[in-house]
Design an enzyme around this catalytic site. Structure first.
Site, PDB file in Angstrom:
ATOM      1  N   HIS A  44       0.835  -1.203   0.000  1.00 34.28           N
ATOM      2  CA  HIS A  44       0.000   0.000   0.000  1.00 34.28           C
ATOM      3  C   HIS A  44       0.872   1.256   0.000  1.00 34.28           C
ATOM      4  CE1 HIS A  44      -3.532   2.526   0.660  1.00 34.28           C
ATOM      5  NE2 HIS A  44      -2.705   3.269   1.385  1.00 34.28           N
ATOM      6  N   HIS A  84      -1.763   3.702  -8.318  1.00 29.52           N
ATOM      7  CA  HIS A  84      -2.086   2.851  -9.468  1.00 29.52           C
ATOM      8  C   HIS A  84      -1.842   3.610 -10.758  1.00 29.52           C
ATOM      9  CE1 HIS A  84      -5.779   4.984  -8.313  1.00 29.52           C
ATOM     10  NE2 HIS A  84      -6.086   4.992  -9.596  1.00 29.52           N
TER      11      HIS A  84
END
Ligand code: AMP
Ligand code: ZN
Length: 110
Positions: free
Chosen positions: A44, A96
């Site tokens: 993350h 992303h």
């Protein structure tokens, strides 16, 4: 856990197109072009502002694999798009990169 961490963990289903120990690529649920893949690090990281010397190997690995992922979808011309932060339109706060293509792409900002 954030949405993409849940997808990485397999708790939320996705249409995977590539996976290894560091990254996952899956089809965007709301595609803007015939090919629209989202590539995420399994670690993350909130967004580009969260990239550090310690975790940047995930980012370089994503870019090493993008051509292969694009090729697996039948394209060698595409845009790689990243939205960093709310004002830039980032809706999922897990780093992303979008791979968008499969058609002649229109309007450009840059
Ligand atoms: P961004 O707006 O740059 O944060 O991109 C987030 C992207 O995630 C959007 O293009 C969404 O369509 C996509 N997305 C949201 N939820 C899912 C999901 N469950 N599976 C696949 N893609 C998703
Ligand atoms: Zn996450």
């Amino acid at each position: 856990m954030c949405l993409f961490c849940e997808i990485v963990a397999g708790n939320i289903p996705s249409t995977k197109v590539y996976e290894d120990d560091m990254i996952l690529a899956f089809k965007d649920i709301n595609p803007v072009a015939p090919v629209h893949i989202v590539v995420v690090p399994k670690l993350h990281i909130e967004n580009v502002n969260g990239i550090t010397e310690e975790n940047s190997k995930y980012v370089s690995h994503i870019f090493e694999k993008i051509p292969e992922i694009a090729k697996s979808q039948g394209i060698d011309s595409y845009r790689v798009i990243n939205n960093c932060g709310e004002d830039a339109g980032q809706s999922v706060m897990h780093l992303h990169f979008h791979i968008v293509g499969g058609t002649k792409l229109g309007e450009k900002i840059i």
